[in-house]
Design a protein around this motif. Structure first.
Motif, PDB file in Angstrom:
ATOM      1  N   ARG A  89     -69.255 -23.630  14.370  1.00 11.16           N
ATOM      2  CA  ARG A  89     -68.451 -22.742  13.527  1.00 11.16           C
ATOM      3  C   ARG A  89     -69.006 -21.335  13.673  1.00 11.16           C
ATOM      4  N   ILE A  90     -68.127 -20.378  13.952  1.00  9.31           N
ATOM      5  CA  ILE A  90     -68.520 -18.981  14.062  1.00  9.31           C
ATOM      6  C   ILE A  90     -68.130 -18.294  12.753  1.00  9.31           C
ATOM      7  N   VAL A  91     -69.094 -17.590  12.176  1.00  8.87           N
ATOM      8  CA  VAL A  91     -68.897 -16.919  10.899  1.00  8.87           C
ATOM      9  C   VAL A  91     -69.279 -15.459  11.057  1.00  8.87           C
ATOM     10  N   GLY A  92     -68.396 -14.572  10.622  1.00 13.39           N
ATOM     11  CA  GLY A  92     -68.695 -13.149  10.629  1.00 13.39           C
ATOM     12  C   GLY A  92     -69.370 -12.756   9.333  1.00 13.39           C
ATOM     13  N   VAL A  93     -70.320 -11.843   9.412  1.00 12.96           N
ATOM     14  CA  VAL A  93     -71.007 -11.323   8.231  1.00 12.96           C
ATOM     15  C   VAL A  93     -70.593  -9.861   8.077  1.00 12.96           C
ATOM     16  N   THR A  94     -70.046  -9.542   6.919  1.00 13.98           N
ATOM     17  CA  THR A  94     -69.618  -8.177   6.635  1.00 13.98           C
ATOM     18  C   THR A  94     -70.523  -7.598   5.560  1.00 13.98           C
ATOM     19  N   LEU A  95     -71.091  -6.433   5.842  1.00 15.17           N
ATOM     20  CA  LEU A  95     -71.877  -5.734   4.838  1.00 15.17           C
ATOM     21  C   LEU A  95     -70.947  -4.859   4.020  1.00 15.17           C
ATOM     22  N   LYS A  96     -71.107  -4.916   2.730  1.00 13.45           N
ATOM     23  CA  LYS A  96     -70.283  -4.096   1.844  1.00 13.45           C
ATOM     24  C   LYS A  96     -70.997  -2.772   1.598  1.00 13.45           C
ATOM     25  N   ASP A  97     -70.393  -1.888   0.871  1.00 13.66           N
ATOM     26  CA  ASP A  97     -70.963  -0.582   0.520  1.00 13.66           C
ATOM     27  C   ASP A  97     -71.178   0.297   1.739  1.00 13.66           C
ATOM     28  N   GLY A  98     -70.364   0.145   2.785  1.00 15.65           N
ATOM     29  CA  GLY A  98     -70.414   1.051   3.926  1.00 15.65           C
ATOM     30  C   GLY A  98     -71.588   0.841   4.861  1.00 15.65           C
ATOM     31  N   GLU A  99     -72.393  -0.202   4.656  1.00 14.60           N
ATOM     32  CA  GLU A  99     -73.541  -0.417   5.540  1.00 14.60           C
ATOM     33  C   GLU A  99     -73.099  -0.730   6.961  1.00 14.60           C
ATOM     34  N   HIS A 100     -71.897  -1.300   7.144  1.00 16.54           N
ATOM     35  CA  HIS A 100     -71.441  -1.658   8.494  1.00 16.54           C
ATOM     36  C   HIS A 100     -70.985  -0.445   9.291  1.00 16.54           C
ATOM     37  N   LYS A 101     -70.923   0.716   8.665  1.00 21.19           N
ATOM     38  CA  LYS A 101     -70.472   1.901   9.376  1.00 21.19           C
ATOM     39  C   LYS A 101     -71.606   2.566  10.156  1.00 21.19           C
ATOM     40  N   GLN A 102     -72.851   2.153   9.910  1.00 20.05           N
ATOM     41  CA  GLN A 102     -73.961   2.729  10.661  1.00 20.05           C
ATOM     42  C   GLN A 102     -73.967   2.192  12.083  1.00 20.05           C
ATOM     43  N   ASP A 103     -74.966   2.581  12.870  1.00 23.75           N
ATOM     44  CA  ASP A 103     -75.120   2.114  14.251  1.00 23.75           C
ATOM     45  C   ASP A 103     -74.936   0.599  14.294  1.00 23.75           C
ATOM     46  N   SER A 104     -74.122   0.124  15.244  1.00 26.00           N
ATOM     47  CA  SER A 104     -73.760  -1.292  15.261  1.00 26.00           C
ATOM     48  C   SER A 104     -74.974  -2.210  15.414  1.00 26.00           C
ATOM     49  N   ASP A 105     -75.972  -1.824  16.229  1.00 24.76           N
ATOM     50  CA  ASP A 105     -77.165  -2.665  16.363  1.00 24.76           C
ATOM     51  C   ASP A 105     -77.945  -2.722  15.052  1.00 24.76           C
ATOM     52  N   LYS A 106     -78.079  -1.596  14.393  1.00 26.49           N
ATOM     53  CA  LYS A 106     -78.787  -1.567  13.108  1.00 26.49           C
ATOM     54  C   LYS A 106     -78.016  -2.349  12.050  1.00 26.49           C
ATOM     55  N   ALA A 107     -76.698  -2.202  12.052  1.00 26.32           N
ATOM     56  CA  ALA A 107     -75.870  -2.925  11.088  1.00 26.32           C
ATOM     57  C   ALA A 107     -75.970  -4.428  11.318  1.00 26.32           C
ATOM     58  N   SER A 108     -75.950  -4.837  12.585  1.00 23.97           N
ATOM     59  CA  SER A 108     -76.068  -6.257  12.907  1.00 23.97           C
ATOM     60  C   SER A 108     -77.417  -6.807  12.457  1.00 23.97           C
ATOM     61  N   ASP A 109     -78.497  -6.092  12.764  1.00 25.51           N
ATOM     62  CA  ASP A 109     -79.829  -6.533  12.343  1.00 25.51           C
ATOM     63  C   ASP A 109     -79.925  -6.596  10.821  1.00 25.51           C
ATOM     64  N   ALA A 110     -79.370  -5.593  10.135  1.00 29.05           N
ATOM     65  CA  ALA A 110     -79.416  -5.570   8.673  1.00 29.05           C
ATOM     66  C   ALA A 110     -78.639  -6.738   8.076  1.00 29.05           C
ATOM     67  N   ALA A 111     -77.476  -7.042   8.648  1.00 27.53           N
ATOM     68  CA  ALA A 111     -76.662  -8.154   8.152  1.00 27.53           C
ATOM     69  C   ALA A 111     -77.371  -9.489   8.358  1.00 27.53           C
ATOM     70  N   ILE A 112     -77.926  -9.685   9.536  1.00 22.55           N
ATOM     71  CA  ILE A 112     -78.632 -10.946   9.817  1.00 22.55           C
ATOM     72  C   ILE A 112     -79.855 -11.069   8.921  1.00 22.55           C
TER      73      ILE A 112
END
Length: 176
Positions: A89-112
């Motif tokens: 199962r593939i699940v997407g993780v979305t950060l709320k409060d605009g955190e996903h708008k930062q650099d995609s690598d940083k956002a991905s690391d922060a979400a994980i």
């Protein structure tokens, strides 16, 4: 002597070679069909395929295995994918409060990191890759998490609203 002369004659040799060749081809064809039949069924003898083989892959764990998303994050179920014997199962993780708008690598690391820390706080265990010994030397997103039933790892996803992705699969004992 007359029989030996007939056996040595060209027409007799041609007939014998033809019979031998047809016999070899027929035997090979029967073996090939048997091999293909047992490969299709997953077991020798043409028996009914067992659950979990390519004919009937094991279903992926459900979203409920993750529990509630951590505060400030959300999950999106991208569904099952069944590439082989077991579905994931593939699940997407979305950060709320605009955190996903930062650099995609940083956002991905922060979400994980957010999700993995949340799951670790809820009793999940960390599994280090490649026989690593020191957890401080391995980024959290390069580890696996397990609750004994489900194994989770980070995976890339291509969705505009997902900061990161998770892959859920069934946990298995080594060499099983």
């Amino acid at each position: 002597m007359r029989i030996m002369n007939r056996l040595r004659a060209r027409p007799t040799m041609v007939v014998l070679v033809a019979v031998l060749t047809v016999g070899l081809v027929a035997t090979g064809a029967i073996g090939l069909f048997d091999a293909l039949d047992s490969a299709d069924s997953g077991q020798a003898g043409g028996q009914t395929p067992a659950p979990g083989n390519a004919a009937s892959p094991v279903a992926a764990p459900g979203m409920d295995a993750l529990g509630d998303a951590p505060k400030g994050a959300g999950y999106t179920d991208f569904g099952e994918q069944c590439p082989d014997v077991e579905c994931v199962r593939i699940v997407g993780v979305t950060l709320k409060d605009g955190e996903h708008k930062q650099d995609s690598d940083k956002a991905s690391d922060a979400a994980i990191d957010k999700v993995f820390k949340h799951l670790l706080d809820n009793g999940w265990a960390r599994v280090l890759p490649n026989n690593e010994q020191d957890p401080d030397e391995v980024p959290l997103g390069e580890s696996y998490l397990t609750d004994g039933q489900v194994l989770i790892t980070a995976t890339p996803v291509n969705a505009p609203d997902a900061s990161a992705g998770l892959m859920l699969m069934h946990a298995q004992e080594p060499d099983s």
